[in-house]
Design a protein around this motif. Structure first.
Motif, PDB file in Angstrom:
ATOM      1  N   ARG A  29      36.569  41.578  30.872  1.00  0.00           N
ATOM      2  CA  ARG A  29      37.542  41.370  31.435  1.00  0.00           C
ATOM      3  C   ARG A  29      36.622  40.019  32.225  1.00  0.00           C
ATOM      4  O   ARG A  29      38.426  39.224  32.977  1.00  0.00           O
ATOM      5  CB  ARG A  29      37.548  41.803  32.780  1.00  0.00           C
ATOM      6  CG  ARG A  29      37.868  43.594  32.808  1.00  0.00           C
ATOM      7  CD  ARG A  29      39.074  44.554  32.394  1.00  0.00           C
ATOM      8  NE  ARG A  29      40.289  43.917  33.022  1.00  0.00           N
ATOM      9  CZ  ARG A  29      41.066  43.898  32.469  1.00  0.00           C
ATOM     10  NH1 ARG A  29      41.764  44.660  31.377  1.00  0.00           N
ATOM     11  NH2 ARG A  29      42.463  43.168  33.077  1.00  0.00           N
ATOM     12  N   GLU A  64      42.530  50.067  34.656  1.00  0.00           N
ATOM     13  CA  GLU A  64      44.007  51.184  34.646  1.00  0.00           C
ATOM     14  C   GLU A  64      44.988  50.548  33.998  1.00  0.00           C
ATOM     15  O   GLU A  64      45.370  49.502  35.120  1.00  0.00           O
ATOM     16  CB  GLU A  64      44.072  52.446  36.116  1.00  0.00           C
ATOM     17  CG  GLU A  64      42.544  53.028  36.094  1.00  0.00           C
ATOM     18  CD  GLU A  64      43.513  53.695  38.041  1.00  0.00           C
ATOM     19  OE1 GLU A  64      44.937  53.966  37.736  1.00  0.00           O
ATOM     20  OE2 GLU A  64      42.764  55.060  37.457  1.00  0.00           O
ATOM     21  N   GLN A  65      45.771  50.994  33.190  1.00  0.00           N
ATOM     22  CA  GLN A  65      47.079  50.070  32.337  1.00  0.00           C
ATOM     23  C   GLN A  65      46.234  48.738  31.943  1.00  0.00           C
ATOM     24  O   GLN A  65      47.009  47.826  32.515  1.00  0.00           O
ATOM     25  CB  GLN A  65      47.738  50.237  32.868  1.00  0.00           C
ATOM     26  CG  GLN A  65      48.597  52.079  33.501  1.00  0.00           C
ATOM     27  CD  GLN A  65      49.612  52.064  34.041  1.00  0.00           C
ATOM     28  OE1 GLN A  65      49.687  51.461  35.369  1.00  0.00           O
ATOM     29  NE2 GLN A  65      50.174  53.022  33.850  1.00  0.00           N
ATOM     30  N   ASP A  66      45.090  48.391  32.065  1.00  0.00           N
ATOM     31  CA  ASP A  66      44.446  47.405  31.826  1.00  0.00           C
ATOM     32  C   ASP A  66      44.396  45.661  32.733  1.00  0.00           C
ATOM     33  O   ASP A  66      44.856  45.230  33.004  1.00  0.00           O
ATOM     34  CB  ASP A  66      45.696  46.205  31.069  1.00  0.00           C
ATOM     35  CG  ASP A  66      44.846  44.879  29.611  1.00  0.00           C
ATOM     36  OD1 ASP A  66      43.846  44.883  29.810  1.00  0.00           O
ATOM     37  OD2 ASP A  66      45.613  44.598  29.255  1.00  0.00           O
ATOM     38  N   ARG A  67      44.729  46.615  33.991  1.00  0.00           N
ATOM     39  CA  ARG A  67      43.813  45.994  35.082  1.00  0.00           C
ATOM     40  C   ARG A  67      42.883  46.731  35.724  1.00  0.00           C
ATOM     41  O   ARG A  67      43.015  47.622  36.248  1.00  0.00           O
ATOM     42  CB  ARG A  67      45.136  46.374  36.330  1.00  0.00           C
ATOM     43  CG  ARG A  67      46.959  45.150  36.238  1.00  0.00           C
ATOM     44  CD  ARG A  67      47.801  45.799  36.519  1.00  0.00           C
ATOM     45  NE  ARG A  67      46.995  45.008  38.096  1.00  0.00           N
ATOM     46  CZ  ARG A  67      47.473  44.557  39.838  1.00  0.00           C
ATOM     47  NH1 ARG A  67      49.573  45.359  39.487  1.00  0.00           N
ATOM     48  NH2 ARG A  67      47.072  44.742  40.113  1.00  0.00           N
ATOM     49  N   ARG A  87      40.575  47.792  38.973  1.00  0.00           N
ATOM     50  CA  ARG A  87      41.648  48.364  39.704  1.00  0.00           C
ATOM     51  C   ARG A  87      40.370  49.377  41.431  1.00  0.00           C
ATOM     52  O   ARG A  87      39.812  48.479  42.688  1.00  0.00           O
ATOM     53  CB  ARG A  87      41.423  50.102  39.975  1.00  0.00           C
ATOM     54  CG  ARG A  87      42.629  49.991  38.632  1.00  0.00           C
ATOM     55  CD  ARG A  87      43.827  49.957  39.283  1.00  0.00           C
ATOM     56  NE  ARG A  87      45.117  49.400  38.698  1.00  0.00           N
ATOM     57  CZ  ARG A  87      46.333  49.550  38.605  1.00  0.00           C
ATOM     58  NH1 ARG A  87      46.649  48.612  40.100  1.00  0.00           N
ATOM     59  NH2 ARG A  87      47.165  49.356  37.924  1.00  0.00           N
TER      60      ARG A  87
END
Length: 333
Positions: A129, A209-212, A214
């Motif tokens: 990230r 999650e879902q490329d974000r 969290r």
């Protein structure tokens, strides 16, 4: 004006980031023969955009460098892909830099703009990230995460300062001590006064999650929801290739890694070798690195000019002696 067809360049620049390409353009405009050796690994490659760069705000790092390379080419600058693995030489004999593919590149002067490497904690999910929602500089990326839930990962004595600094961009700041930070009583009071939450325990991983991003998961404990994580990485100057010249990094006084010290013009302790950008200034953003590269280019050009003047003056005086000329230099009869 120098001979651009010579196999020996006036200046070899190792590193094709903002500092290196800015220097290349300035030297090209000064009619110097310039070769840039670029490994193609800019530090800010993961970032979505460059910020704090007047007139180029939001440009992707790749777009900015492509534009800079094209501009430099207009002034005769050549750029080749490769990584420097060794260097030797001196001002008197010239410098030789060996690339990983075996090529030997020669030049009268060297400019090192190789940047640095961010050494991140080995927490699962962190490296992936980096430059996206794992950040380090509020002036580079604070606006993009304004008013979001921001977690500051404890990684050293500067983590408290980071938490206090990012409070300017969001009222929702959590400092994870991560068993590496022990705030003083004064610092705890400052954190409380600014409404910054302090969480004890070791950080185990980041939840994505879902490329974000969290949340931050604690070992044996709860998960804390965050939208972004701030971490102060240790930095390492890319200097292994230049050990043969006697150039070695020094510990940074801020305790965040190492760097290559220079004077105000970018000159190193090795005559004929300059450095600019993050390799010597770990705090420099892209605009500052470009400015440092341009100034180092001016210093290098002046150094070359002084050498050329001395050589021409010596040859001129010798010709006067050989010809038995008795007239004053530069005065026509």
């Amino acid at each position: 004006m120098t001979n651009h067809n010579s196999s020996i360049s006036d200046v070899l620049i190792i590193g094709g980031g903002a500092a290196g390409l800015s220097a290349a353009q300035m030297l090209g405009r000064s009619r110097r023969s310039v070769l840039v050796l670029d490994s193609g690994e800019p530090r800010n490659a993961p970032a979505q955009g460059v910020h704090g760069f007047l007139s180029r705000d939001g440009f992707s790092p790749a777009e900015l460098l492509a534009t800079a390379r094209a501009e430099a080419r207009e002034y005769g600058v050549r750029t080749i892909h490769g990584e420097a693995v060794a260097a030797a030489g001196s001002v008197a004999e010239g410098f030789a830099v060996t690339a990983a593919d075996g090529r030997v590149l020669r030049a009268r002067r060297l400019l090192i703009t190789t940047g640095l490497v961010d050494e991140l904690p080995g927490i699962p999910g962190l490296r992936e990230r980096w430059g996206r929602d794992v950040l380090h500089c509020p002036f580079c990326h604070g606006w993009e995460v304004r008013d979001q839930a921001i977690g500051v990962l404890g990684n050293g004595p500067w983590s408290v300062h980071q938490a206090l600094l990012f409070r300017q961009w969001s009222a929702n700041i959590t400092l994870f001590l991560n068993e590496l930070v022990l705030p003083s009583a004064e610092e705890l009071e400052q954190l409380a006064a600014r409404g910054i939450k302090v969480v004890a325990g070791m950080v185990e991983s980041l939840r994505v999650e879902q490329d974000r991003l969290r949340g931050v998961a604690l070992a044996g404990g709860p998960e804390v929801a965050v939208d972004a994580v701030v971490v102060g990485a240790q930095v390492r100057a890319r200097l292994d290739a230049f050990a043969g010249l006697g150039l070695k990094p020094e510990p940074h006084p801020m305790g965040i890694g190492n760097f290559l010290p220079t004077d105000a013009d970018g000159a190193t302790d090795v005559a004929g070798v300059w450095a600019a950008g993050n390799v010597t200034d770990v705090r420099a953003q892209v605009l500052a690195s470009a400015a440092a590269g341009a100034w180092a280019a001016v210093a290098i050009n002046n150094h070359l000019m002084a050498e050329e003047m001395a050589a021409d003056l010596s040859a001129y005086r010798q010709s006067l002696m050989l010809n038995g000329a008795g007239i004053r230099a530069g005065v026509s009869q």
